[in-house]
Design an enzyme around this catalytic site. Sequence first.
Site, PDB file in Angstrom:
ATOM      1  N   LEU A 130       4.154  -0.565  10.241  1.00  0.00           N
ATOM      2  CA  LEU A 130       2.961  -1.414  10.074  1.00  0.00           C
ATOM      3  C   LEU A 130       2.349  -1.238   8.687  1.00  0.00           C
ATOM      4  O   LEU A 130       2.429  -0.178   8.072  1.00  0.00           O
ATOM      5  CB  LEU A 130       1.923  -1.101  11.148  1.00  0.00           C
ATOM      6  N   ARG A 131       1.745  -2.338   8.210  1.00  0.00           N
ATOM      7  CA  ARG A 131       0.985  -2.293   6.955  1.00  0.00           C
ATOM      8  C   ARG A 131      -0.497  -2.298   7.286  1.00  0.00           C
ATOM      9  O   ARG A 131      -0.920  -3.005   8.211  1.00  0.00           O
ATOM     10  CB  ARG A 131       1.260  -3.549   6.115  1.00  0.00           C
ATOM     11  N   CYS A 145       0.838   5.868   1.896  1.00  0.00           N
ATOM     12  CA  CYS A 145       2.271   5.963   2.217  1.00  0.00           C
ATOM     13  C   CYS A 145       3.202   5.989   1.006  1.00  0.00           C
ATOM     14  O   CYS A 145       3.942   6.960   0.825  1.00  0.00           O
ATOM     15  CB  CYS A 145       2.660   4.811   3.134  1.00  0.00           C
ATOM     16  N   LYS A 162       3.081   9.106  -1.437  1.00  0.00           N
ATOM     17  CA  LYS A 162       3.424  10.344  -0.710  1.00  0.00           C
ATOM     18  C   LYS A 162       4.890  10.312  -0.240  1.00  0.00           C
ATOM     19  O   LYS A 162       5.636  11.281  -0.422  1.00  0.00           O
ATOM     20  CB  LYS A 162       2.487  10.483   0.496  1.00  0.00           C
ATOM     21  N   ARG A 201      -7.415   5.757  -0.320  1.00  0.00           N
ATOM     22  CA  ARG A 201      -6.457   6.831  -0.589  1.00  0.00           C
ATOM     23  C   ARG A 201      -5.449   6.410  -1.657  1.00  0.00           C
ATOM     24  O   ARG A 201      -4.863   5.341  -1.563  1.00  0.00           O
ATOM     25  CB  ARG A 201      -5.734   7.248   0.705  1.00  0.00           C
ATOM     26  N   LYS A 221      -5.558  -1.830  -1.804  1.00  0.00           N
ATOM     27  CA  LYS A 221      -5.120  -3.224  -1.762  1.00  0.00           C
ATOM     28  C   LYS A 221      -6.224  -3.980  -1.010  1.00  0.00           C
ATOM     29  O   LYS A 221      -7.171  -3.346  -0.517  1.00  0.00           O
ATOM     30  CB  LYS A 221      -3.765  -3.373  -1.057  1.00  0.00           C
TER      31      LYS A 221
HETATM   32  C1  UGA Z   1       3.408   0.469   3.541  1.00  0.00           C
HETATM   33  C2  UGA Z   1       4.615  -0.344   4.047  1.00  0.00           C
HETATM   34  O1  UGA Z   1       4.526  -1.690   3.557  1.00  0.00           O
HETATM   35  C3  UGA Z   1       4.658  -0.361   5.584  1.00  0.00           C
HETATM   36  O2  UGA Z   1       5.829  -1.050   6.019  1.00  0.00           O
HETATM   37  C4  UGA Z   1       4.691   1.083   6.096  1.00  0.00           C
HETATM   38  O3  UGA Z   1       4.678   1.135   7.513  1.00  0.00           O
HETATM   39  C5  UGA Z   1       3.473   1.825   5.572  1.00  0.00           C
HETATM   40  O4  UGA Z   1       3.476   1.792   4.128  1.00  0.00           O
HETATM   41  C6  UGA Z   1       3.542   3.239   6.069  1.00  0.00           C
HETATM   42  O5  UGA Z   1       4.475   3.947   5.706  1.00  0.00           O
HETATM   43  O6  UGA Z   1       2.733   3.615   6.937  1.00  0.00           O
HETATM   44  P1  UGA Z   1       0.780  -0.024   3.253  1.00  0.00           P
HETATM   45  O7  UGA Z   1       0.693   1.341   2.645  1.00  0.00           O
HETATM   46  O8  UGA Z   1      -0.238  -0.452   4.248  1.00  0.00           O
HETATM   47  O9  UGA Z   1       2.212  -0.209   3.962  1.00  0.00           O
HETATM   48  O10 UGA Z   1       0.676  -1.024   2.030  1.00  0.00           O
HETATM   49  P2  UGA Z   1       1.596  -2.144   1.339  1.00  0.00           P
HETATM   50  O11 UGA Z   1       1.127  -3.477   1.732  1.00  0.00           O
HETATM   51  O12 UGA Z   1       3.024  -1.851   1.480  1.00  0.00           O
HETATM   52  O13 UGA Z   1       1.182  -1.906  -0.196  1.00  0.00           O
HETATM   53  C7  UGA Z   1       1.440  -0.666  -0.852  1.00  0.00           C
HETATM   54  C8  UGA Z   1       0.997  -0.745  -2.308  1.00  0.00           C
HETATM   55  O14 UGA Z   1       1.866  -1.566  -3.065  1.00  0.00           O
HETATM   56  C9  UGA Z   1      -0.410  -1.308  -2.501  1.00  0.00           C
HETATM   57  O15 UGA Z   1      -1.088  -0.556  -3.476  1.00  0.00           O
HETATM   58  C10 UGA Z   1      -0.151  -2.715  -2.992  1.00  0.00           C
HETATM   59  O16 UGA Z   1      -1.189  -3.251  -3.786  1.00  0.00           O
HETATM   60  C11 UGA Z   1       1.121  -2.514  -3.811  1.00  0.00           C
HETATM   61  N1  UGA Z   1       1.902  -3.760  -3.958  1.00  0.00           N
HETATM   62  C12 UGA Z   1       2.505  -4.332  -2.898  1.00  0.00           C
HETATM   63  C13 UGA Z   1       2.009  -4.331  -5.208  1.00  0.00           C
HETATM   64  O17 UGA Z   1       1.457  -3.836  -6.223  1.00  0.00           O
HETATM   65  N2  UGA Z   1       2.756  -5.481  -5.339  1.00  0.00           N
HETATM   66  C14 UGA Z   1       3.372  -6.059  -4.281  1.00  0.00           C
HETATM   67  O18 UGA Z   1       4.041  -7.098  -4.493  1.00  0.00           O
HETATM   68  C15 UGA Z   1       3.234  -5.483  -3.028  1.00  0.00           C
END
Ligand code: UGA
Length: 424
Positions: A150-151, A257, A260, A325, A318
């Site tokens: 999940l995100r 996530c 880390k 965090r 985001k």
């Molecule tokens: C992420 C994964 O997407 C999930 O599938 C996973 O379950 C989760 O980690 C976890 O391990 O628990 P999340 O941390 O909620 O989910 O956030 P994301 O939407 O993946 O974004 C992560 C980071 O990447 C954010 O800082 C976001 O701004 C950045 N990002 C994402 C970008 O800079 N560009 C993008 O195109 C996408």
Amino acid sequence: MTAHVAVIGTGYVGLTTGAYLAHLGHHVVCADVIEEKVALLNDGEVPFFEAGLHEMVHEGIAGGRLRFVLGAATAVPGAEFVFLCLPTPQSEDGSADLSYIEGVAAEIGPHLEAEAVVITKSTVPVGTTTKVARLLARDDVFVVANPEFLREGSALHDCLHPDRIVIGSDDQEAAMRVASLFEHLEAPLIVTNPASAEAIKYSSNAFLATKVSFINAIAHLCELFGADVRDVALGMGYDKRIGFEFLRPGPGFGGSCFPKDSRALIRMADDVGYDFEVLRGVVDMNERQFAWIADKIAAALRGPLDGKTIAVWGLTFKARTDDLRESPALHVIDHLLERGATIRAFDPMVKHEIDGITVCGDAYAACDGADALAVLTEWDDFRWLDFDKVAEAMATRIVVDARNLLDPTALRRRGFSYDGIGRV
Ligand code: UGA
């Protein structure tokens, strides 16, 4: 099939898992070690923001299918399935700290029902599921890995419409029992051994982080080439092997996530004698990105940051979350503060004080007397503000948009200098 389920840990993964399993019709008992949190949850209060979760927790409590108790040992009697949704924070050396998982495994061992299935749900290092089996010290229970993907911000949607369900088990029957919990969900099912299931989770996060660092590197190049990274990403994305997702450049990846888990995977690789050079590059690139955004702000100001006031829009890692965090916005702010700037920030989800910066009540107030505005989190709300009012509030009309969120034409018409990311 309706089952009796215990969920240990009521953080992001645990609470969402408990709520949606109750929503699917199961009887769920969630445990936490913080007494006030348990009381709050039993009153239907969710301690963090996640769209729809509050309502789903309410629905579960009202329907008598969801309740919260103090302590793991209280939750497991009567449970056919026990989900471990505990944190694995980063240790000093980058590895994941397993003490919560290990402590709970030792605690619940004597209280488990015979034939119970214990499931590792939160992200755990490869080998943990097997380790938990040892710590439980029971030969009449099963331990299965079932990583969560999940995100934050779309947690319930992701749980109810998963891209895949991964189950890692050495026992086929235990795997099928876990699969039956999700029988209402339509998703490909991958049944494998525990180590592969755990590796799937780390590899997925590391690959997505790689995509982000890759597009951030391409954004640098686009600025040097005179190309536009948005069109480059679009053109790449139509290739089905690449896809459109996770190709948005920005101030770097953050959250609880990606940073880390990437470091933990590098460490796990090290431990087995493999230098994961590619992933080290991804993490280094991400850390350089924070400084690069600070450099862009200094360049837009055509001078040192010392004594300048910077308005910052967006603090969370985001949009659509209240989570700070490992937020790239905060890392960029640290660079700005180090270089002597004063920060006035606004975020729709952040109302509390943050050391060293002024947190303002709205986006306009953040711009009061500012020498430049930096957009660091992609909140949609920022696109629809009154930019005449923004222009009036600022001392100089300079915008650095690290998320390519705003409309450059509308801003330039109002006399702003505009710098996005990866475009000229
Ligand atoms: C992420 C994964 O997407 C999930 O599938 C996973 O379950 C989760 O980690 C976890 O391990 O628990 P999340 O941390 O909620 O989910 O956030 P994301 O939407 O993946 O974004 C992560 C980071 O990447 C954010 O800082 C976001 O701004 C950045 N990002 C994402 C970008 O800079 N560009 C993008 O195109 C996408």
